[in-house]
Design an enzyme around this catalytic site. Structure first.
Site, PDB file in Angstrom:
ATOM      1  N   CYS A 212       0.792  -1.315   0.133  1.00  0.00           N
ATOM      2  CA  CYS A 212       0.075   0.016  -0.111  1.00  0.00           C
ATOM      3  C   CYS A 212       0.818   1.315   0.046  1.00  0.00           C
ATOM      4  CB  CYS A 212      -0.957   0.007   1.358  1.00  0.00           C
ATOM      5  SG  CYS A 212      -1.907  -1.564   1.342  1.00  0.00           S
ATOM      6  N   HIS A 216       0.955   4.994  -1.954  1.00  0.00           N
ATOM      7  CA  HIS A 216       0.322   6.084  -1.092  1.00  0.00           C
ATOM      8  C   HIS A 216       1.234   6.607  -0.091  1.00  0.00           C
ATOM      9  CE1 HIS A 216      -3.450   5.160  -2.971  1.00  0.00           C
ATOM     10  NE2 HIS A 216      -3.376   4.046  -2.370  1.00  0.00           N
ATOM     11  N   ARG A 255     -13.157   0.253  -0.719  1.00  0.00           N
ATOM     12  CA  ARG A 255     -12.022   0.772  -1.597  1.00  0.00           C
ATOM     13  C   ARG A 255     -10.623   0.013  -1.336  1.00  0.00           C
ATOM     14  NH1 ARG A 255     -10.100   1.361  -5.158  1.00  0.00           N
ATOM     15  NH2 ARG A 255      -8.763   3.239  -5.919  1.00  0.00           N
ATOM     16  N   CYS A 259      -8.251  -1.779  -4.024  1.00  0.00           N
ATOM     17  CA  CYS A 259      -6.798  -1.441  -4.079  1.00  0.00           C
ATOM     18  C   CYS A 259      -6.014  -2.636  -4.154  1.00  0.00           C
ATOM     19  CB  CYS A 259      -6.527  -0.627  -3.004  1.00  0.00           C
ATOM     20  SG  CYS A 259      -6.524   1.187  -3.121  1.00  0.00           S
TER      21      CYS A 259
END
Length: 298
Positions: A212, A216, A255, A259
């Site tokens: 992740c 991000h 969400r 992802c």
């Protein structure tokens, strides 16, 4: 004399307990402050700080704006994406999620047990919570379903529909009340759950071997195809979101599932310990930022 000694002992005992409770979030606070510092530096002047954007070109830098206020990260990539911000503000003139807020308010008032479980609806910034009795992280979605089960009601899907509508109402009331994200870590077990969530967030997974954080944290502000990647800081503040791709409202769990598919891995089940721990970590990273949901995303 004996009474004075006993009183002093009790005060000392509670003083130690309070001190210990305050130390459980020490590592999490260190992580959060480091993250804030990283993003503050990265977006103070994107063009000047080109080392953070190794794949950006001249056109990309024209669209990247400096972020002057940490609280702006509650807007996600729109905090620094000039073109995205313009589109966002245009769409938000007539928010497509207003009917969802109204539907959520009706659910709050008419669904058996919900008002009893959540007498104050301005609670969006308080979840996920670590439940020491259940020995696990409880997200808002799971807490809502636990309430429904306790009142012998049928549970809801964790990703959309009634769940997203009720959470939209909670978020709107929290925003209206000026609430901020306030996640607690008050026990050794809670600190362990936070660490598991952090590991989940930073671990490479799937056949693409991405984490992740790849997108991000390190990748925030960089462009993938036509989209500018959003930051971990502020990620949980604006959910549930009305996503244009979905043409509807979805929870944070929805969400995350998307992802994970993009990462090339089989998504973890919403409500699972794995996902709940990670959402606990993510939410803590946004501590102190304003609740800004529901909102719009592409």
């Amino acid at each position: 004399m004996i009474r004075k000694v006993v009183t002093a002992s009790v005060v000392a005992l509670f003083g130690v307990a309070a001190l210990n409770a305050g130390t459980y979030n020490a590592q999490a606070e260190k992580d959060r402050k480091a993250l804030v510092s990283y993003f503050t530096k990265k977006f103070s002047n994107p063009e000047k700080n080109k080392q953070f954007f190794p794949y950006a070109n001249a056109e990309d830098f024209k669209s990247l704006m400096p972020v002057k206020n940490v609280e702006d990260f509650r807007m996600g990539s729109y905090a620094y994406d000039k073109m995205g911000r313009a589109q966002y503000e245009e769409i938000n003139e007539m928010p497509p999620y207003e009917d969802n807020i109204d539907a959520g308010e009706e659910l709050y008032n008419k669904t058996k047990g919900i008002k009893q479980c959540f007498p104050d609806p301005a609670i969006a910034g308080e979840y996920p919570k670590f439940d020491d009795k259940k020995h696990k992280v409880v997200t808002l979605s799971v807490a809502i379903n636990d309430c429904l089960k306790a009142h012998k009601q049928k549970t809801w899907k964790l990703t959309k529909g009634k769940m997203a509508d009720l959470e939209a109402y909670f978020a709107a009331k929290s925003k209206e009340a000026g609430k901020k994200v306030d996640i607690k870590i008050q026990s050794k077990a809670a600190a362990a759950a936070y660490e598991r969530g952090k590991k989940n967030y930073y671990s490479q997974r799937g056949y693409l071997k991405l984490s992740c954080a790849t997108c991000h944290v390190q990748g925030a502000g960089n462009r993938v195809r036509r989209e500018v990647l959003s930051p971990l800081l502020g990620h949980t503040t604006h959910f549930p979101v009305y996503r244009l791709k979905w043409q509807g409202l979805g929870t944070l769990e929805r969400r995350i599932k998307g992802c994970e598919k993009n990462q090339g891995e089989k998504p973890h089940k919403p409500g699972s310990a794995w996902m709940s721990d990670m959402l606990y970590f993510m939410a803590y990273m946004s501590n102190g930022l304003p609740v800004d949901g529901p909102d719009i995303r592409k």
